[in-house]
Design a protein around this motif. Structure first.
Motif, mmCIF file in Angstrom:
data_model
loop_
_atom_site.group_PDB
_atom_site.id
_atom_site.type_symbol
_atom_site.label_atom_id
_atom_site.label_comp_id
_atom_site.label_asym_id
_atom_site.label_seq_id
_atom_site.Cartn_x
_atom_site.Cartn_y
_atom_site.Cartn_z
ATOM 1 N N THR A 48 0.678 -1.010 -0.015
ATOM 2 C CA THR A 48 0.167 -0.011 0.018
ATOM 3 C C THR A 48 0.971 1.204 -0.013
ATOM 4 N N THR A 60 9.968 -9.342 3.360
ATOM 5 C CA THR A 60 8.954 -10.230 2.852
ATOM 6 C C THR A 60 8.967 -10.401 1.498
ATOM 7 N N THR A 85 -2.001 -1.701 -3.813
ATOM 8 C CA THR A 85 -3.318 -1.238 -3.108
ATOM 9 C C THR A 85 -3.174 0.405 -3.237
ATOM 10 N N ASP A 266 0.823 -10.665 9.241
ATOM 11 C CA ASP A 266 0.048 -9.797 9.443
ATOM 12 C C ASP A 266 -1.492 -10.066 8.246
ATOM 13 N N VAL A 303 9.091 -7.832 11.024
ATOM 14 C CA VAL A 303 10.430 -7.360 11.475
ATOM 15 C C VAL A 303 10.062 -6.055 12.268
HETATM 16 N N1 5CA Z 1 -1.288 -3.730 0.116
HETATM 17 C C1 5CA Z 1 -1.487 -4.585 1.219
HETATM 18 C C2 5CA Z 1 -1.403 -6.095 0.811
HETATM 19 S S1 5CA Z 1 -2.535 -6.346 -0.550
HETATM 20 C C3 5CA Z 1 -0.424 -4.471 2.403
HETATM 21 O O1 5CA Z 1 -0.331 -5.192 3.216
HETATM 22 N N2 5CA Z 1 0.501 -3.622 1.917
HETATM 23 S S2 5CA Z 1 1.705 -3.195 3.114
HETATM 24 O O2 5CA Z 1 2.402 -2.008 2.404
HETATM 25 O O3 5CA Z 1 1.268 -2.975 4.269
HETATM 26 O O4 5CA Z 1 2.609 -4.480 3.247
HETATM 27 C C4 5CA Z 1 3.213 -5.127 2.039
HETATM 28 C C5 5CA Z 1 3.884 -6.425 2.406
HETATM 29 O O5 5CA Z 1 4.795 -6.203 3.424
HETATM 30 C C6 5CA Z 1 2.665 -7.494 3.135
HETATM 31 O O6 5CA Z 1 2.848 -8.521 2.592
HETATM 32 C C7 5CA Z 1 2.858 -7.122 4.621
HETATM 33 O O7 5CA Z 1 2.556 -8.284 5.258
HETATM 34 C C8 5CA Z 1 4.447 -6.907 4.658
HETATM 35 N N3 5CA Z 1 4.776 -6.299 5.835
HETATM 36 C C9 5CA Z 1 4.375 -5.132 6.243
HETATM 37 N N4 5CA Z 1 4.908 -4.642 7.394
HETATM 38 C C10 5CA Z 1 6.017 -5.763 7.534
HETATM 39 C C11 5CA Z 1 6.897 -5.781 8.854
HETATM 40 N N5 5CA Z 1 7.050 -5.079 9.623
HETATM 41 N N6 5CA Z 1 7.635 -7.035 8.474
HETATM 42 C C12 5CA Z 1 7.504 -7.965 7.556
HETATM 43 N N7 5CA Z 1 6.874 -7.859 6.527
HETATM 44 C C13 5CA Z 1 5.926 -6.474 6.582
#
Ligand code: 5CA
Ligand code: ZN
Length: 436
Positions: A48, A60, A85, A266, A303
């Motif tokens: 997003t 990830t 997104t 998450d 993380v």
């Molecule tokens: N756009 C949605 C998914 S459709 C979304 O979750 N976007 S996001 O920008 O929040 O996260 C993108 C990806 O990074 C997702 O797979 C999320 O699970 C992962 N992610 C977010 N924060 C962390 C973190 N602190 N550690 C590892 N992975 C993370």
């Protein structure tokens, strides 16, 4: 959307590798073969774009990149699809709070993400679709769900709904999918609590069930909206966006399954639970057959930084672009991520990068000579490590062992192989994504 350029992936001796790549399935807790057929289809949820790309995101995407690389080395035809997104509540809220147009915010953060992924050597998805781009397909899918009784309308508050305030928001009726709940396997209480925590609206009046997720949000004053045909003006719900982008990008026919759906942990619930449910409803299977959706769900550990999950809302972000600007080699950033198993929950700290920088320097040193210890054992060990639930730390240890031996001045060099350093350099590149 245009993804970033594809890095060169050299072919290794012994291609195609014969070891089946196995991963941990979040639904069952078991190790399963990630892609049993000649084609490997992956949907990894995209960003997003409002505070990209922090080390958690990068971790990830590097994890799923390891899977893609292991599949390529096994000779699979890899079809990787992802999304952006680029319209959603948190993005709109951030745009509003900072006084930036939401489109500009999304475009700038998406561009930054592209640069970060390029620098980190992540192989791009074959199809990379924005939520905005997918609005017509999502609207059509939601309309079909309303038509078939798998979705229903919930009346709007006064002032909402533009020209057609009588058409409500649309929610999925989860009773249309008897398999709902099989992805995360939470009990009702856990499901409700997690749903509320992660963007759901269990208390919205008019819903048939508290867990029913939003499919189409009608126009609201000050929010972007698109023509939804019979749904009325509005925008897609988050879970159905991923279901439709996965279906279309992977080319899923009715009832067809794909191999892996992934993201950070998450996303297991509600996002992957709901999007899989929507896929089952949208791509129904003949009675008795395995239901549509991903065969395996794979999740990376989150993380943290300074004791908390790294997240935009907490503001404790370590950005890949900031590290790059500070002059850190992106390959060292990648190695710092690979030093942790992808399912581990861990904290980034000030020692992460120096340790990776030292390792990178040692590896570069070790492959710069003419000749070295045979690469065969190391190559087999790295392949075996990755095939065993993408065990990057074990793979790094195997390469470390080779580097140490190669740099040992007292060793017997009589059995050295001239091409070994080159094979090691190609191995680091092809399997680990570390350009030397
Ligand atoms: N756009 C949605 C998914 S459709 C979304 O979750 N976007 S996001 O920008 O929040 O996260 C993108 C990806 O990074 C997702 O797979 C999320 O699970 C992962 N992610 C977010 N924060 C962390 C973190 N602190 N550690 C590892 N992975 C993370
Ligand atoms: Zn998603």
């Amino acid at each position: 959307m245009h993804a970033w350029p594809t890095p060169q992936v050299p072919q290794l001796p012994g291609f195609p590798a014969a070891v089946p790549v196995r991963v941990h399935d979040s639904s069952t807790g078991e190790l399963v073969e990630a892609a049993p057929g000649p084609q490997a289809r992956l949907y990894a949820c995209g960003i997003t774009p409002y505070d990209a790309t922090h080390i958690g995101h990068a971790n990830t995407y590097v994890a799923f990149d390891l899977l893609v690389r292991a599949w390529l080395d096994a000779g699979k035809d890899v079809v990787y699809v992802s999304n952006v997104t680029d319209v959603d509540d948190p993005l709109l809220e951030r745009a509003e709070a900072t006084g930036v147009d939401w489109r500009e915010l999304a475009a700038s953060q998406t561009a930054l993400f592209r640069e970060d992924m390029t620098a980190l050597g992540v192989i791009p998805p074959r199809t990379w679709t924005g939520a905005v781009e997918s609005v017509p397909e999502v609207a059509q899918a939601v309309a079909a769900m309303v038509e078939s009784g798998a979705a229903y309308r919930v009346p709007l508050e006064p002032g909402a709904g533009g020209q057609t305030p009588d058409l409500g928001d649309v929610y999925a009726d989860l009773t249309a999918d008897p398999r709902f709940g099989t992805v995360a396997r939470l009990d009702r209480e856990q499901a409700l609590a997690t749903f509320a925590e992660r963007g759901g609206d269990p208390a919205r009046p008019g819903k048939k069930d508290a867990l029913d997720p939003l499919l189409w949000r009608r126009e609201r004053p000050g929010e972007p909206a698109w023509d939804g045909g019979p749904l009325g003006s509005g925008r897609p719900g988050w879970h159905v966006e991923c279901a439709v982008i996965a279906r279309d990008g992977l080319g899923l026919a009715a009832g067809e399954r794909f191999d892996v759906q992934g993201g950070g942990s998450d996303l297991l619930f509600p996002h992957h639970e709901m999007s899989t449910s929507h896929l089952r409803v949208l791509c129904p299977t003949p009675a008795g057959d395995e239901p549509a959706g991903a065969r395996t769900h794979v999740h990376a550990g989150l993380v943290g930084y300074e004791g908390e999950k790294m997240s935009k809302s907490l503001g404790n972000l370590v950005l890949v672009s900031s590290l790059r600007e500070a002059g850190h080699d992106p390959m060292a950033i990648r190695l710092a991520l690979l030093a942790q198993h992808y399912r581990t929950e861990w904290d980034w700290d000030e020692k992460s990068l120096p340790a990776a920088e030292a390792r990178l320097a040692r590896w570069r040193d070790a492959v710069s000579g003419n000749g070295g210890p045979s690469a065969d054992v190391t190559l087999a060990a790295v392949r075996a490590a990755l095939a065993n639930d993408l065990d990057a730390p074990a793979a790094l240890a195997a390469v470390d062992a080779w580097a140490e031996e190669s740099l040992d001045p007292s060793r017997d060099t009589s059995a050295d192989e001239e091409g070994a350093p080159g094979v090691l350099a190609r191995l680091m590149n092809a399997l680990l994504g570390v350009r030397i």
